[in-house]
Design an enzyme around this catalytic site. Structure first.
Site, PDB file in Angstrom:
ATOM      1  N   HIS A  97       3.838   4.405   9.029  1.00  0.00           N
ATOM      2  CA  HIS A  97       2.515   3.800   8.838  1.00  0.00           C
ATOM      3  C   HIS A  97       2.610   2.280   8.689  1.00  0.00           C
ATOM      4  O   HIS A  97       1.662   1.572   8.988  1.00  0.00           O
ATOM      5  CB  HIS A  97       1.817   4.422   7.630  1.00  0.00           C
ATOM      6  CG  HIS A  97       1.274   5.787   7.925  1.00  0.00           C
ATOM      7  ND1 HIS A  97       0.118   5.986   8.646  1.00  0.00           N
ATOM      8  CD2 HIS A  97       1.751   7.023   7.633  1.00  0.00           C
ATOM      9  CE1 HIS A  97      -0.112   7.288   8.760  1.00  0.00           C
ATOM     10  NE2 HIS A  97       0.868   7.939   8.163  1.00  0.00           N
ATOM     11  N   TRP A 112      -0.964  16.636  11.075  1.00  0.00           N
ATOM     12  CA  TRP A 112      -1.974  15.563  11.159  1.00  0.00           C
ATOM     13  C   TRP A 112      -1.398  14.217  11.567  1.00  0.00           C
ATOM     14  O   TRP A 112      -2.143  13.298  11.878  1.00  0.00           O
ATOM     15  CB  TRP A 112      -2.631  15.404   9.780  1.00  0.00           C
ATOM     16  CG  TRP A 112      -1.610  15.142   8.700  1.00  0.00           C
ATOM     17  CD1 TRP A 112      -1.077  13.930   8.341  1.00  0.00           C
ATOM     18  CD2 TRP A 112      -0.969  16.100   7.851  1.00  0.00           C
ATOM     19  NE1 TRP A 112      -0.144  14.081   7.345  1.00  0.00           N
ATOM     20  CE2 TRP A 112      -0.052  15.406   7.018  1.00  0.00           C
ATOM     21  CE3 TRP A 112      -1.067  17.496   7.716  1.00  0.00           C
ATOM     22  CZ2 TRP A 112       0.740  16.057   6.072  1.00  0.00           C
ATOM     23  CZ3 TRP A 112      -0.266  18.129   6.768  1.00  0.00           C
ATOM     24  CH2 TRP A 112       0.614  17.415   5.967  1.00  0.00           C
ATOM     25  N   GLU A 138       0.834  -1.212   0.000  1.00  0.00           N
ATOM     26  CA  GLU A 138       0.000   0.000   0.000  1.00  0.00           C
ATOM     27  C   GLU A 138       0.864   1.255   0.000  1.00  0.00           C
ATOM     28  O   GLU A 138       0.563   2.225  -0.686  1.00  0.00           O
ATOM     29  CB  GLU A 138      -0.914   0.000   1.227  1.00  0.00           C
ATOM     30  CG  GLU A 138      -2.134  -0.883   1.076  1.00  0.00           C
ATOM     31  CD  GLU A 138      -2.891  -1.076   2.384  1.00  0.00           C
ATOM     32  OE1 GLU A 138      -4.109  -1.104   2.346  1.00  0.00           O
ATOM     33  OE2 GLU A 138      -2.236  -1.212   3.442  1.00  0.00           O
ATOM     34  N   GLU A 153       3.989  18.144   9.455  1.00  0.00           N
ATOM     35  CA  GLU A 153       2.756  17.375   9.231  1.00  0.00           C
ATOM     36  C   GLU A 153       1.893  17.438  10.497  1.00  0.00           C
ATOM     37  O   GLU A 153       1.988  16.563  11.355  1.00  0.00           O
ATOM     38  CB  GLU A 153       3.067  15.900   8.913  1.00  0.00           C
ATOM     39  CG  GLU A 153       3.781  15.682   7.601  1.00  0.00           C
ATOM     40  CD  GLU A 153       3.756  14.216   7.137  1.00  0.00           C
ATOM     41  OE1 GLU A 153       3.255  13.360   7.901  1.00  0.00           O
ATOM     42  OE2 GLU A 153       4.217  13.941   6.027  1.00  0.00           O
TER      43      GLU A 153
HETATM   44 ZN   LIG Z   1       1.135   9.997   8.308  1.00  0.00          ZN
END
Ligand SMILES: [Zn+2]
Length: 251
Positions: free
Chosen positions: A108, A167, A79, A165
């Protein structure tokens, strides 16, 4: 005394491991285990079990379940590769290098990172809106108590090599998020910071809620090594994904 055996390959596993361009994921298979379905905006968000459970507790505490979308959690290597490739086509090389980690260099892929966005009809998948105000800021202010940190802060861009970032949050666990927050350290700085506290010589210690917490660094010299720990200790061991382990004990 309890004897714990540490294996060198396990430095690439654990909640405090550093994952970046220089320190990639070595054992993808390990991170596919114990993934918790979270639901969320894209309805297939997965997180490593502890990370997911603590994020749920955090969202419940601040009553944010309906206000904050879980935009992207665990990603398989495949992914991450697809996201990287499609971002190059859609956004160009420069943007992609700025905001999308290379396959095997993305947090991630550990299931310990989550991108959060304020709920809206249209949420940007790569750069969700997560401002320094309202419910987003309330989450930020409470995140540390649950072991989460805003990972790529503006003033750390030169150290992390990743653009700001707002988020992206990373689970590093208790008490590490608190220590990092207290000393204003990102993970790239925390790993060498803890290395100064060599197990058996000294430790980073503090008291909290009548508990004595100690953090120290264990260097890996051989393929495996034994550690003697008192039976009355609660402990957690994590690899740093660089060259050793971080040992946390509570008394
Ligand atoms: Zn991220």
């Amino acid at each position: 005394m309890s004897v714990i055996t540490l294996h060198k390959e396990d430095i690439h596993k654990g909640y405090q491991m550093l994952v970046n361009k220089q320190h990639s994921i070595k054992d993808n298979q390990y991170f596919t285990r114990q993934l918790l379905p979270m639901g969320g905006k894209f309805n297939k968000t997965l997180l490593k079990k502890n990370t997911g459970n603590l994020l749920n507790q955090l969202l419940d505490t601040i009553a944010a379940k309906e206000k904050i979308a879980l935009v992207s959690g665990y990603r398989s290597q495949q992914e991450q590769e697809e996201i990287y490739k499609s971002s190059i086509v859609e956004n160009g090389q420069l943007f992609t290098e700025k905001y999308v980690a290379l396959p095997n260099c993305s947090e991630h892929q550990t299931g310990m990172a989550i991108d959060l966005g304020e709920r809206a009809d249209n949420i940007d998948f790569i750069r969700p809106h997560f401002p320094y105000s309202g419910i987003a800021q309330i989450l930020r202010e409470n995140a540390v108590r649950y072991g989460f940190l805003e990972r790529y802060q503006k003033h750390k861009e030169a150290v992390t090599g990743i653009s700001h970032e707002p988020w992206h949050f990373r689970y590093v666990g208790y008490p590490h998020a608190s220590i990092m927050h207290h000393h204003d350290l990102c993970l790239e700085e925390y790993i060498p910071f803890i290395k100064d506290y060599k197990f058996g010589e000294k430790h980073y210690g503090f008291s909290l809620d009548n508990k004595k917490v100690e953090v120290s660094y264990i260097q890996t010299e051989a393929d495996s090594m034994n550690l003697d720990l008192s039976d009355t200790l609660c402990y957690q061991i994590s690899g740093n994904n660089v060259d050793g382990f971080i040992l946390t004990t509570w008394r």
